[in-house]
Each structure stands twice: as structure tokens, then as C-alpha cells.
Design a protein around this motif. Structure first.
Motif, PDB file in Angstrom:
ATOM      1  N   GLY A  15       0.740  -1.166  -0.085  1.00  0.00           N
ATOM      2  CA  GLY A  15       0.079  -0.045  -0.181  1.00  0.00           C
ATOM      3  C   GLY A  15       0.776   1.328  -0.065  1.00  0.00           C
ATOM      4  N   GLU A  34      10.765   3.116   6.120  1.00  0.00           N
ATOM      5  CA  GLU A  34      10.363   1.835   6.221  1.00  0.00           C
ATOM      6  C   GLU A  34      11.073   1.435   7.255  1.00  0.00           C
ATOM      7  OE1 GLU A  34       8.728  -0.914   5.106  1.00  0.00           O
ATOM      8  OE2 GLU A  34       9.765  -1.920   6.542  1.00  0.00           O
ATOM      9  N   ILE A  47      -2.199 -13.472  -4.403  1.00  0.00           N
ATOM     10  CA  ILE A  47      -3.139 -13.731  -5.572  1.00  0.00           C
ATOM     11  C   ILE A  47      -3.609 -12.149  -5.794  1.00  0.00           C
ATOM     12  CG2 ILE A  47      -5.524 -14.468  -6.443  1.00  0.00           C
ATOM     13  CD1 ILE A  47      -4.977 -16.683  -4.523  1.00  0.00           C
ATOM     14  N   SER A 127      11.719   4.661  11.289  1.00  0.00           N
ATOM     15  CA  SER A 127      10.324   4.803  11.658  1.00  0.00           C
ATOM     16  C   SER A 127      10.070   6.223  12.594  1.00  0.00           C
ATOM     17  CB  SER A 127       9.962   3.566  12.898  1.00  0.00           C
ATOM     18  OG  SER A 127       8.597   3.615  13.347  1.00  0.00           O
ATOM     19  N   ASP A 286      -3.714  -2.293   5.452  1.00  0.00           N
ATOM     20  CA  ASP A 286      -4.069  -3.391   6.526  1.00  0.00           C
ATOM     21  C   ASP A 286      -4.032  -2.356   7.863  1.00  0.00           C
ATOM     22  OD1 ASP A 286      -3.995  -5.663   4.910  1.00  0.00           O
ATOM     23  OD2 ASP A 286      -2.513  -6.536   6.283  1.00  0.00           O
TER      24      ASP A 286
END
Ligand SMILES: Cc1cc2nc3c(=O)[nH]c(=O)nc-3n(C[C@H](O)[C@H](O)[C@H](O)COP(=O)(O)OP(=O)(O)OC[C@H]3O[C@@H](n4cnc5c(N)ncnc54)[C@H](O)[C@@H]3O)c2cc1C
Length: 378
Positions: A15, A34, A47, A127, A286
Motif C-alpha cells: 500500500g 520503512e 493472488i 520509523s 492493513d
């Protein structure tokens, strides 16, 4: 266009990278951080249904994902001895097939390479330490001792989002009582599409990833203590697979040799209630809605979130109006995917525990109906 210029994206997963690529192409100034020093994406596949490909196309990488993956049609639903009982999946959307199976590692590479091509610089191993989220600016202190001020911050830092916790408070995931096992294999010559085989105690999917590789997923119910010691992973997975007496599965069993390559995890969901934004921080992927893979759609939702947010940021309006339009376009669709996935998971759990399904429960029909709904414009 909104007055947003400088954007921080926290998390370079599917995302976050999708948002970064699209926003950079749209002319925004984008920083992306990241947590991990290097990507350590596990080697099994993912998938991508037609709607995921449509969203990847909006940021310019669908063709590369299909070139390096394995496009295929609907998934064949079969009993454990191989008799087909139905098919499932999103119908094709325009030139995008029902599915593209792809290695997660390769999907990450496709996104990362496009990000490099458009000039994004990732700050790896970094972070957020703290966030001062004001109505007109967000001031961020980073874990490497630096700091920065941004017009908005996008939290794309996954299910355990630190940004969500700092800005919105604590939300807990729900364990659905199921686990998933995954393993990558050499692709058998006769694997012509994706398959899901149903057994009374588990279900097994065989999914193409490239011309040479495929992976399996196997859902099982491991009870209240689903932790499985590493030295049992290989034998247990092989025992599960041996319950599918068909050449396609039997031919793969001997390739399961390395416990380190068995990707075993429990399945959890999380639905963040509205609003998904506060002042100048917005949540995506998420971090806002974690689903289980019963519909193979979590990453698709994260990419779609990114596409919608990019579109809304290019329209007129305040930051609050922009975030609100984004959330309203996404909320019901994401909730539908998580709700349906939870229902499918609950039915699986009943079956694996020898309990009756609710009247009218029909997995193939529910999967087909939801697949159809996912073809609708986002
Ligand atoms: C077993 C399983 C199978 C799945 N199969 C499919 C499938 O077939 N198809 C599908 O569409 N979806 C699938 N999904 C869902 C899909 O993997 C997720 O929905 C998708 O990865 C979410 O992307 P994301 O970018 O929101 O989060 P993530 O992929 O989790 O990325 C978050 C990123 O943020 C980073 N990060 C975390 N914390 C911080 C921090 N504090 N600071 C900076 N960075 C941070 C992480 O390192 C990571 O790189 C599956 C999920 C599971 C569990």
C-alpha cells in the motif's frame, strides 16, 4: 487541487509503495520511510484479482506485474479427490484477467523499481518516534534522530501500525481460529489455473506464481494454542497435504523439506472504525482494515486505497474534506471484504470442527457474488 504538497508515507509495503509511486507521479513531494533496513519479503506468492490489476494499472505497473507473474482465469473449486464443484474469483475486467499469481518478492521488486524510476528515495531502517498532529501541519520525530514537517502523513504501516497507535490509540486484532500454511514449489507442467481443494479438516490452494513456480496455501484450525514448533512444521504440512489423493498435490509433497521455508501464521482481522483520519494523519491498507486471505483481496484493497487517496488529493478542498471523501469511497467496500472473509472463515472453522453450517451457507456462491462486487468501479 488541495493545498497539500509535502507528504510523509510511513511503511513501504504494497500500500505505501503504491501510494508513493502514484503521488510522486502526480507531482507531490513524497518522503517514504520503512522500518526494516532491507526488504525481507518471504518467497511465497500472492493472488491479485482483476480489481487489484486495475488498481496497479492506475499507478502504471499492472503490465509489469503480469509479465513477471502468472495471469490465469477463475479458480477451480474441487473436492479433495479432484472432482470440480465450481469456480470462483473476480470476473475479468477489460484486459485484466480474473487473476494474476505473483511471488510477493517479485511484486515488491516491481513496485520498488517503479519507485526508483520516478525518483523516490526510501529511508530504510527508520520509523516514527513521535507525531505532533496539528490542524495545519504534522511535525514528526524519526527514530534516527531527524525530524520533519509535513502537510499530511499517510499511515501505511500495516496491521500493527505504530502511527495508528500514536494518533488514534490502541486497536486489537481478532484471531479467527484459523491458521494458514504456505510453501513455494516448482510449478507442475499440468497446473493450468488456480485450484482450491476442500477436505473436511482443511482446504488447500495451488496457485501459479510464474511460468516456473507455484505456491500452496493450506488453511487449518489449530485450536486455542496455534503455536507450532519449527521442528514440526515440515511433517505436519506434509501430513495435511497427503489427505489430497490427487497427482497435482501428491507430486508436490516431496518438495516440502525445509522448515524455514514453511510460512505458517495465524489469521487475524481488524476493522478500524470511522473516521480513518484525524487532523492531518490518514490511515491506509492493513493499518485501517486487515482481512484474512479467504478472498485473496487484502493487498488489492491497499492498492485501491492508494489510488483513491491519490485521486482525492488532486481535487479541491480542505484536508479534512479530502480525507473524508477518501474514507467514504473506501469504507463500505473494505468492510464488505473483511466481513465476507470473516464469514467464509467462520464456516471453514465450523466444518473443520465437525459442526453444521448455517442453513443456506454456500462458500462458492458467496465468493462468486463478492468477486462480482469487486469489479465495480472504485
Ligand atoms: C496469509 C496471508 C495471505 C494473503 N494473501 C493475499 C492475497 O493472495 N491477495 C491479496 O490481495 N492479499 C493477501 N493478503 C493480504 C495482504 O498481504 C495485505 O493486505 C497487504 O500486504 C497489506 O499491505 P499494506 O501495505 O497495508 O501492509 P504491509 O504489507 O504489512 O506493509 C506495511 C509496511 O510497513 C512497514 N512498517 C511497519 N511498521 C512500521 C513502522 N513503525 N515504521 C515504518 N514502517 C513500518 C512494514 O515493514 C511493511 O513494509 C494476505 C495476507 C495474509 C496474512
Amino acid at each position: 487541487m488541495s493545498n497539500v504538497k509535502k507528504i510523509l508515507i510511513v511503511g513501504a509495503g504494497i500500500g505505501g509503495q503504491s501510494a508513493a509511486i502514484g503521488l510522486k507521479k502526480a507531482g507531490f513531494e513524497v518522503d517514504i520511510i520503512e522500518l526494516h533496513k532491507e526488504f525481507n519479503v518471504y518467497g511465497v506468492g500472492i493472488i491479485q484479482q482483476a480489481n487489484a490489476l486495475r488498481a496497479l494499472d492506475a499507478i502504471g505497473v499492472a503490465d509489469e506485474a503480469m509479465r513477471r507473474g502468472s495471469p490465469y482465469g477463475k479458480v477451480k473449486l474441487c473436492l479433495s479427490h479432484g472432482v470440480q464443484i465450481g469456480e470462483a474469483g473476480t470476473p475479468p475486467i477489460g484486459r485484466f484477467p480474473s487473476h494474476n499469481g505473483i511471488s510477493r518478492k517479485i511484486l515488491h521488486e516491481v513496485l520498488y523499481e517503479e519507485a526508483q524510476r520516478v525518483g523516490l528515495k526510501y529511508r530504510m531502517g527508520v520509523s516514527v518516534e513521535s507525531i505532533d498532529n496539528q490542524p495545519d501541519v504534522v511535525n514528526v520525530a524519526f527514530t534516527d534522530g531527524t525530524s520533519g514537517s509535513y502537510d499530511i502523513v499517510i499511515a501505511a504501516d500495516g496491521v500493527n501500525s505504530k502511527v495508528r497507535k500514536l494518533v488514534f490509540g490502541e486497536y486489537k486484532t481478532s484471531y479467527v481460529g484459523l491458521s494458514v500454511w504456505r510453501y513455494a514449489f516448482k510449478r507442475p507442467a499440468d497446473l493450468d489455473t488456480g485450484y482450491i481443494f476442500f477436505n473436511k479438516k482443511h482446504k488447500l490452494g495451488v496457485i501459479p506464481m510464474t511460468a516456473e513456480a507455484c505456491y500452496i496455501f493450506l488453511n487449518s484450525a489449530e485450536g486455542d494454542n496455534p503455536h507450532i514448533p519449527e521442528d514440526q512444521l515440515v511433517e505436519k504440512l506434509k501430513a495435511y497435504m497427503s489427505a489430497y489423493p490427487i497427482p497435482l498435490v501428491q507430486g508436490l509433497i516431496s518438495q516440502v523439506t525445509d522448515a524455514k521455508l514453511v510460512n505458517y501464521r495465524i489469521l487475524e482481522t481488524l476493522k478500524m472504525p470511522a473516521p480513518w483520519y484525524k487532523n492531518r494523519v490518514v490511515v491506509l491498507g492493513d493499518a485501517a482494515h486487515t482481512t484474512i486471505p479467504q478472498l485473496g483481496s487484502g493487498a488489492a484493497l491497499a492498492i485501491e486505497d492508494a489510488v483513491v487517496l491519490i485521486e482525492e488529493l488532486q481535487k479541491e478542498g480542505s484536508v479534512e474534506e479530502t480525507f473524508d471523501r477518501y474514507m467514504k469511497r473506501r469504507y463500505d467496500r473494505c468492510k464488505m471484504v473483511v466481513d465476507v472473509s470473516e464469514t467464509l472463515g467462520a464456516w471453514e472453522l465450523l466444518e473443520y470442527n465437525d459442526q453444521p453450517l448455517p442453513e443456506g451457507a454456500n462458500m462458492g456462491m458467496l465468493m462468486g457474488k463478492t468477486g462480482m462486487a469487486l469489479t465495480e468501479e472504485i
